[in-house]
Scaffold this active site. Structure first.
Site, mmCIF file in Angstrom:
data_model
loop_
_atom_site.group_PDB
_atom_site.id
_atom_site.type_symbol
_atom_site.label_atom_id
_atom_site.label_comp_id
_atom_site.label_asym_id
_atom_site.label_seq_id
_atom_site.Cartn_x
_atom_site.Cartn_y
_atom_site.Cartn_z
ATOM 1 N N ASN A 97 0.805 -1.223 0.000
ATOM 2 C CA ASN A 97 0.000 0.000 0.000
ATOM 3 C C ASN A 97 0.841 1.278 0.000
ATOM 4 O O ASN A 97 0.397 2.330 0.446
ATOM 5 C CB ASN A 97 -0.969 0.012 1.195
ATOM 6 C CG ASN A 97 -1.890 -1.191 1.200
ATOM 7 O OD1 ASN A 97 -2.440 -1.555 0.159
ATOM 8 N ND2 ASN A 97 -2.041 -1.830 2.351
ATOM 9 N N ARG A 98 2.075 1.150 -0.469
ATOM 10 C CA ARG A 98 3.013 2.278 -0.536
ATOM 11 C C ARG A 98 3.362 2.848 0.848
ATOM 12 O O ARG A 98 3.829 3.980 0.964
ATOM 13 C CB ARG A 98 2.456 3.410 -1.432
ATOM 14 C CG ARG A 98 2.344 2.993 -2.904
ATOM 15 C CD ARG A 98 3.717 2.615 -3.455
ATOM 16 N NE ARG A 98 3.706 2.305 -4.869
ATOM 17 C CZ ARG A 98 3.602 1.086 -5.386
ATOM 18 N NH1 ARG A 98 3.453 0.043 -4.587
ATOM 19 N NH2 ARG A 98 3.647 0.897 -6.674
ATOM 20 N N LEU A 99 3.125 2.059 1.885
ATOM 21 C CA LEU A 99 3.499 2.483 3.236
ATOM 22 C C LEU A 99 4.872 1.901 3.552
ATOM 23 O O LEU A 99 5.028 1.025 4.414
ATOM 24 C CB LEU A 99 2.433 2.032 4.245
ATOM 25 C CG LEU A 99 1.036 2.625 4.009
ATOM 26 C CD1 LEU A 99 0.045 2.070 5.018
ATOM 27 C CD2 LEU A 99 1.084 4.149 4.092
#
Length: 212
Positions: free
Chosen positions: A189-191
């Site tokens: 989630n691009r975290l």
């Protein structure tokens, strides 16, 4: 064009005390991935410099040594990167280990290695690479490939295989002394996990987490 990164993360409790020890861990894993065909040339790094007016330039260079003092690469001292480093010693390094969803980003200052250290490394280079250091006036404009090949052939005749090639006076190393070293691990989630070491005035290091 979008890839989903690994769920495995990077947490503060797993970090080494010194960034170069942490780099050694990740570099070993990247080298193992290279043997498996996952990562091509794990010692390839993007070296970014800027001239006295702040105009940047980047290129890929091979890391040749690292230790607690920093990261070492070699180049022609008349090249663009070397000229820029003589005007502005601040530099950034990027190790792009994309198949592992990892990056290491270094900021610091570059200084020339000593001539003894340079000579010791030069002697380990293949004979052809030693000749190449003489044949190429790096970053200068040449008329054709034939000009470069002719310079190499002339040197090859002068210093045949088995004969010692002198170390070029215009060629040598730079040691990048880090001020920050960031370890970037891709997450879902691009975290992403971004843990950065920052050097303190007393020479110790503190680690901090950056938002992705």
């Amino acid at each position: 064009m979008r890839a989903h990164y690994r769920a495995e993360g990077l947490v503060e409790a797993d970090l080494a005390t010194h960034p170069m020890d942490q780099f050694a861990r990740w570099f070993k894993q990247a080298a193992q991935a290279s043997v498996q065909g996952m990562v091509y040339e794990p010692n390839a790094m993007v070296v970014s410099t800027a001239d006295a007016e702040g105009r940047p330039s980047s290129r890929t260079v091979l890391l040749k040594q690292y230790d607690e003092q920093g990261f070492v690469f070699y180049t022609n001292y008349d090249s663009r990167k070397a000229r820029e480093l003589s005007e502005n010693p601040y530099v950034s390094l990027l190790f792009p280990w994309h198949p592992m969803a990892r990056q290491v980003i270094v900021t610091g200052t570059a200084r020339r290695t000593g001539r003894d250290e340079t000579a010791a490394y030069f002697r380990t280079r293949p004979h052809g690479s030693q000749l190449g250091a003489w044949a190429s006036a790096q970053s200068s404009v040449i008329s054709s490939r034939d000009e470069l090949d002719a310079a190499y052939e002339e040197l090859s005749a002068r210093y045949p295989e088995g004969e010692q090639v002198p170390v070029p006076p215009h060629w040598g190393g730079f040691r990048v002394v880090p001020q920050t070293v960031e370890f970037w691990q891709g997450r879902e989630n691009r975290l992403h996990d971004r843990l950065r070491y920052v050097v303190e005035p007393d020479g110790s290091w503190r680690a901090e987490r950056l938002s992705p």
